[in-house]
Design a protein around this motif. Structure first.
Motif, PDB file in Angstrom:
ATOM      1  N   ILE A   1      67.342  38.932  35.635  1.00 30.18           N
ATOM      2  CA  ILE A   1      65.974  38.431  35.699  1.00 30.18           C
ATOM      3  C   ILE A   1      65.881  37.457  36.854  1.00 30.18           C
ATOM      4  O   ILE A   1      66.644  36.505  36.940  1.00 30.18           O
ATOM      5  CB  ILE A   1      65.565  37.750  34.382  1.00 30.18           C
ATOM      6  CG1 ILE A   1      65.636  38.754  33.242  1.00 30.18           C
ATOM      7  CG2 ILE A   1      64.186  37.133  34.498  1.00 30.18           C
ATOM      8  CD1 ILE A   1      65.381  38.170  31.882  1.00 30.18           C
ATOM      9  N   TRP A   2      64.945  37.697  37.764  1.00 27.13           N
ATOM     10  CA  TRP A   2      64.747  36.837  38.914  1.00 27.13           C
ATOM     11  C   TRP A   2      63.811  35.701  38.533  1.00 27.13           C
ATOM     12  O   TRP A   2      62.786  35.903  37.907  1.00 27.13           O
ATOM     13  CB  TRP A   2      64.158  37.655  40.060  1.00 27.13           C
ATOM     14  CG  TRP A   2      63.734  36.813  41.194  1.00 27.13           C
ATOM     15  CD1 TRP A   2      64.522  36.274  42.166  1.00 27.13           C
ATOM     16  CD2 TRP A   2      62.419  36.377  41.482  1.00 27.13           C
ATOM     17  NE1 TRP A   2      63.784  35.539  43.026  1.00 27.13           N
ATOM     18  CE2 TRP A   2      62.482  35.584  42.630  1.00 27.13           C
ATOM     19  CE3 TRP A   2      61.187  36.560  40.881  1.00 27.13           C
ATOM     20  CZ2 TRP A   2      61.371  34.992  43.193  1.00 27.13           C
ATOM     21  CZ3 TRP A   2      60.081  35.967  41.441  1.00 27.13           C
ATOM     22  CH2 TRP A   2      60.183  35.195  42.589  1.00 27.13           C
ATOM     23  N   CYS A   3      64.173  34.468  38.891  1.00 23.70           N
ATOM     24  CA  CYS A   3      63.378  33.299  38.514  1.00 23.70           C
ATOM     25  C   CYS A   3      62.996  32.450  39.720  1.00 23.70           C
ATOM     26  O   CYS A   3      62.612  31.302  39.565  1.00 23.70           O
ATOM     27  CB  CYS A   3      64.144  32.434  37.512  1.00 23.70           C
ATOM     28  SG  CYS A   3      64.489  33.284  35.971  1.00 23.70           S
ATOM     29  N   GLY A   4      63.113  32.970  40.923  1.00 23.44           N
ATOM     30  CA  GLY A   4      62.782  32.201  42.119  1.00 23.44           C
ATOM     31  C   GLY A   4      61.293  32.177  42.369  1.00 23.44           C
ATOM     32  O   GLY A   4      60.494  32.681  41.593  1.00 23.44           O
ATOM     33  N   GLY A   5      60.903  31.587  43.472  1.00 23.66           N
ATOM     34  CA  GLY A   5      59.500  31.505  43.838  1.00 23.66           C
ATOM     35  C   GLY A   5      59.273  32.084  45.219  1.00 23.66           C
ATOM     36  O   GLY A   5      60.211  32.479  45.903  1.00 23.66           O
ATOM     37  N   ALA A   6      58.002  32.121  45.648  1.00 23.19           N
ATOM     38  CA  ALA A   6      57.665  32.617  46.974  1.00 23.19           C
ATOM     39  C   ALA A   6      58.415  31.798  48.015  1.00 23.19           C
ATOM     40  O   ALA A   6      58.558  30.596  47.887  1.00 23.19           O
ATOM     41  CB  ALA A   6      56.165  32.525  47.195  1.00 23.19           C
ATOM     42  N   GLY A   7      58.890  32.450  49.055  1.00 29.03           N
ATOM     43  CA  GLY A   7      59.658  31.784  50.079  1.00 29.03           C
ATOM     44  C   GLY A   7      61.150  31.803  49.805  1.00 29.03           C
ATOM     45  O   GLY A   7      61.959  31.525  50.675  1.00 29.03           O
ATOM     46  N   ASP A   8      61.531  32.099  48.584  1.00 34.85           N
ATOM     47  CA  ASP A   8      62.937  32.215  48.202  1.00 34.85           C
ATOM     48  C   ASP A   8      63.500  33.450  48.904  1.00 34.85           C
ATOM     49  O   ASP A   8      62.909  34.522  48.832  1.00 34.85           O
ATOM     50  CB  ASP A   8      63.014  32.363  46.679  1.00 34.85           C
ATOM     51  CG  ASP A   8      64.427  32.520  46.140  1.00 34.85           C
ATOM     52  OD1 ASP A   8      65.332  32.830  46.925  1.00 34.85           O
ATOM     53  OD2 ASP A   8      64.597  32.330  44.929  1.00 34.85           O
ATOM     54  N   PRO A   9      64.638  33.331  49.612  1.00 32.83           N
ATOM     55  CA  PRO A   9      65.177  34.504  50.309  1.00 32.83           C
ATOM     56  C   PRO A   9      65.532  35.651  49.370  1.00 32.83           C
ATOM     57  O   PRO A   9      65.612  36.792  49.790  1.00 32.83           O
ATOM     58  CB  PRO A   9      66.419  33.972  51.026  1.00 32.83           C
ATOM     59  CG  PRO A   9      66.686  32.628  50.464  1.00 32.83           C
ATOM     60  CD  PRO A   9      65.444  32.139  49.793  1.00 32.83           C
ATOM     61  N   ASP A  10      65.737  35.350  48.091  1.00 32.63           N
ATOM     62  CA  ASP A  10      66.045  36.397  47.121  1.00 32.63           C
ATOM     63  C   ASP A  10      64.791  36.898  46.399  1.00 32.63           C
ATOM     64  O   ASP A  10      64.890  37.703  45.484  1.00 32.63           O
ATOM     65  CB  ASP A  10      67.052  35.885  46.089  1.00 32.63           C
ATOM     66  CG  ASP A  10      68.389  35.562  46.731  1.00 32.63           C
ATOM     67  OD1 ASP A  10      68.765  36.256  47.687  1.00 32.63           O
ATOM     68  OD2 ASP A  10      69.044  34.607  46.281  1.00 32.63           O
ATOM     69  N   ASP A  11      63.634  36.415  46.793  1.00 29.82           N
ATOM     70  CA  ASP A  11      62.369  36.818  46.178  1.00 29.82           C
ATOM     71  C   ASP A  11      62.157  38.318  46.406  1.00 29.82           C
ATOM     72  O   ASP A  11      62.168  38.777  47.548  1.00 29.82           O
ATOM     73  CB  ASP A  11      61.247  36.011  46.812  1.00 29.82           C
ATOM     74  CG  ASP A  11      59.861  36.411  46.343  1.00 29.82           C
ATOM     75  OD1 ASP A  11      59.738  37.293  45.481  1.00 29.82           O
ATOM     76  OD2 ASP A  11      58.887  35.832  46.859  1.00 29.82           O
ATOM     77  N   PRO A  12      61.969  39.101  45.349  1.00 31.69           N
ATOM     78  CA  PRO A  12      61.825  40.552  45.527  1.00 31.69           C
ATOM     79  C   PRO A  12      60.598  40.951  46.342  1.00 31.69           C
ATOM     80  O   PRO A  12      60.647  41.912  47.103  1.00 31.69           O
ATOM     81  CB  PRO A  12      61.750  41.091  44.102  1.00 31.69           C
ATOM     82  CG  PRO A  12      61.475  39.935  43.228  1.00 31.69           C
ATOM     83  CD  PRO A  12      61.944  38.710  43.941  1.00 31.69           C
TER      84      PRO A  12
END
Length: 144
Positions: free
Chosen positions: A20-31
């Motif tokens: 489960i991805w929990c990052g935000g916009a601008g996160d390099p891992d953001d899908p």
């Protein structure tokens, strides 16, 4: 539940795991950002929403929902808008319509015309002609 076959622990071993991805916009891992980078890097190439969802590491349905939520439009509308923007840039630089179509990821000039008109409200030829008129009026008089 106890007994042979591993009980409910056996069920846990069988169940697939999900990241489960929990990052935000601008996160390099953001899908969504990963998919947008893919679009920019592969704009003239043929690809579809399935390719974008694989790049994002999400199922197609989940990716489409997340993209729409974040960007305010479906992923394919984003792709078409980016391709039209690329075609506009090429036309502004003096590219032929057929070249602008192919270098922007459209199948041919007719495909560019249909999508460009839907997105911009005018045809590519009219867009270029109108830009030329505005530039001529706003700039220095042409030399004879």
């Amino acid at each position: 539940m106890t007994g042979g076959g591993g009980g409910w622990w056996g069920l846990l071993e069988w169940m697939p795991t999900t990241t489960i991805w929990c990052g935000g916009a601008g996160d390099p891992d953001d899908p969504v950002e990963a998919a947008k980078r893919f679009v920019e890097e592969h704009l003239p190439e043929p690809f579809d929403v399935g390719d974008l969802s694989r790049e994002a590491g999400l199922s197609r349905g989940h990716f489409t929902r997340l993209f729409r939520e974040r960007e305010g439009r479906p992923p394919w509308d984003y792709v078409l808008a980016r391709r039209v923007a690329r075609a506009r840039d090429l036309l502004d630089d003096g590219a032929r319509l057929s070249d602008a179509a192919l270098e922007s990821g459209f199948y041919d000039q007719s495909h560019l015309n249909r999508v460009f008109r839907r997105v911009e409200g005018t045809t590519p030829a009219r867009y270029r002609r109108d830009r030329t008129i505005v530039q001529d009026e706003g700039g220095a008089a042409p030399e004879d």
